[in-house]
Design a protein around this motif. Structure first.
Motif, mmCIF file in Angstrom:
data_model
loop_
_atom_site.group_PDB
_atom_site.id
_atom_site.type_symbol
_atom_site.label_atom_id
_atom_site.label_comp_id
_atom_site.label_asym_id
_atom_site.label_seq_id
_atom_site.Cartn_x
_atom_site.Cartn_y
_atom_site.Cartn_z
ATOM 1 N N ALA A 1 0.818 -1.211 0.000
ATOM 2 C CA ALA A 1 0.000 0.000 0.000
ATOM 3 C C ALA A 1 0.852 1.261 0.000
ATOM 4 N N GLY B 1 -6.584 2.698 -7.413
ATOM 5 C CA GLY B 1 -5.737 1.897 -6.537
ATOM 6 C C GLY B 1 -6.486 1.337 -5.344
ATOM 7 N N THR B 2 -7.379 2.136 -4.769
ATOM 8 C CA THR B 2 -8.156 1.659 -3.626
ATOM 9 C C THR B 2 -9.080 0.515 -4.020
ATOM 10 N N ALA C 1 -6.962 -2.517 -4.499
ATOM 11 C CA ALA C 1 -6.534 -3.030 -3.195
ATOM 12 C C ALA C 1 -7.650 -3.830 -2.533
ATOM 13 N N GLY D 1 -5.726 -6.922 -3.003
ATOM 14 C CA GLY D 1 -4.611 -6.596 -2.118
ATOM 15 C C GLY D 1 -4.063 -7.804 -1.378
ATOM 16 N N CYS E 1 -4.620 1.692 1.478
ATOM 17 C CA CYS E 1 -4.388 2.407 0.222
ATOM 18 C C CYS E 1 -4.970 3.814 0.294
ATOM 19 N N THR F 1 -2.636 6.016 2.058
ATOM 20 C CA THR F 1 -1.531 6.411 1.181
ATOM 21 C C THR F 1 -1.948 7.557 0.276
#
Length: 434
Positions: free
Chosen positions: A269, A317-318, A321, A325, A348, A351
């Protein structure tokens, strides 16, 4: 040349600069991973652990502290370039400030030497010397990066990244080829990279940096104060970015499998954050030029574009994930147990929040409001640490902390940016083509 043509030229320059910096960052990042892999195969476990510790300490000293010198120099050069002034006084002042910071950091390392040598560096005083050498190299190369970024000479900026990577990788590869298994040699092979990069790329200062143009002196006290505040902000950023797995491991002493799985997921992450640092170098020149001109519209536009890009990439990205992930942690890091998709997505999201905070910090640097960035990270850290130790499952506590702290930091920075923009003097001249 028409205003539209000038704008297209500026945008093309920015894109090419981003591409060059991206290439340099890939070389530097890949060199670090290859170095650790080669050292792991060549050294015994105890020696490798000591060399890996050198790697982590150097990472804290470089990106964690001396990036503050880069940001301060970048901002000052950008502002002077926008005003048609030279960078000679900035180069001299930034070098002196970096040298002072190097002395302070070296003294701190020597003061901590009994603990570092005995518990971190496997009893090797030579490795401690290597770490101190890395401080001197970082002072030089991060100063150059600030000057090159502010002058928008991203080719030379990228060259410092690539040269540092190659300066680490080539000596290490040579040690492997000759069959050396001496940890101290691997330690020095790693730390000479920054100094090698500075020596190799300092010649770029003789080119079109504007050093020959007249320019007023720099307030070194103010620059030193700004570097100190930015270094504090960077240190707190590193704390928020890296502390959670350590705390989870300490709280799950009877469940090492879950702790290892969380650490693996956490590293995945955080990967975008490690590659995001040079984005500030690309943003600060344009933001600083806009702030110097009092151009609120351009500053808002650049900030909005950068935050919009982070939001778009973060959303994708989330989602990934959430869906994959845990699979990625098992596939790439051999995580011993699966983790819930919600944990991966939340990490994520944290981040993404930290990436947004880095963008807003660049805006605050451009507005000469570095203190606001430091205060925001201090408040976020004060909230972050107690949440890690809440009397709930450790993984859940760590995940909550990783979301709450960045949200608080971003919120405080947004308030600071709005206040800084309101205090900007209105633009007095047209800004077409800038």
């Amino acid at each position: 040349m028409s205003g539209r043509a000038r704008l297209a030229r500026v945008q093309l320059h920015r894109l090419s600069g981003a591409a060059l910096v991206g290439v340099g960052m890939v070389v530097l990042g890949a060199a670090a991973y290859v170095f650790l892999a080669l050292a792991g195969h060549a050294l015994a476990p105890e020696g490798y652990t000591a060399v890996a510790s050198v790697y982590f300490v150097v990472a804290i000293v470089g990106p964690g502290l001396f990036v503050a010198v880069e940001q301060a120099a970048n901002r000052e050069v950008s502002a002077r370039a926008a005003a048609g002034q030279g960078i000679g006084p900035v180069a001299r002042s930034a070098s002196l400030v970096a040298g002072g910071l190097a002395l302070v950091v070296s003294a701190a390392l020597l003061a901590l030497s009994p603990v570092l040598v005995d518990r971190v560096l496997a009893g090797s005083w030579a490795l401690l010397v290597a770490v101190v050498v890395s401080v001197l190299g970082a002072a030089a190369v991060y100063t150059l990066r600030g000057l090159y970024a502010g002058a928008r000479r991203f080719g030379w900026y990228s060259a410092t990244l690539g040269a540092e990577g190659l300066g680490r990788l080539l000596p290490c590869a040579a040690l492997v080829l000759v069959g050396s298994a001496v940890p101290e040699l691997f330690g020095f092979a790693f730390v000479v990279g920054a100094g090698f990069a500075a020596l190799l790329t300092v010649v770029g200062m003789r080119g079109r940096t504007g050093a020959h143009l007249p320019s007023p002196p720099v307030d070194r006290v103010r620059m030193g104060r700004e570097v100190g505040m930015l270094a504090a902000a960077s240190g707190l950023t590193l704390l928020v970015a890296n502390l959670a797995p350590v705390v989870v491991t300490s709280r799950l002493v009877t469940d090492a499998a879950t702790a290892a799985a969380f650490a693996s997921l956490f590293v995945l992450a955080r990967t975008p954050l490690f590659l995001f640092g040079p984005v500030q170098a690309l943003l600060i020149p344009g933001l600083s030029a806009a702030a110097e001109r009092g151009d609120r519209a351009t500053l808002r536009r650049l900030t909005g574009l950068a935050l919009g890009l982070v939001a778009a990439v973060g959303a994708v990205g989330t989602l990934l994930a959430w869906l994959a992930g845990s699979w990625a942690a098992r596939t790439f890091f051999d995580a011993p147990v699966p983790m819930p998709g919600g944990i991966a997505a939340a990490l994520c999201l944290g981040t993404v929040g930290m990436m947004a905070a880095q963008i807003l910090q660049a805006v605050l640097v451009a507005l000469r409001s570095s203190r606001t960035a430091t205060i925001a990270w201090a408040v976020g850290t004060v909230l972050y640490v107690p949440i890690l130790f809440l009397p709930i499952p450790p993984v859940l506590a760590a995940t909550i902390a990783q979301v709450v702290a960045p949200v608080v930091v971003v919120g405080l920075m947004v308030v600071g940016v709005r206040g800084g923009v309101r205090r900007m003097a209105p633009a007095l001249t047209p800004v077409a083509g800038r």
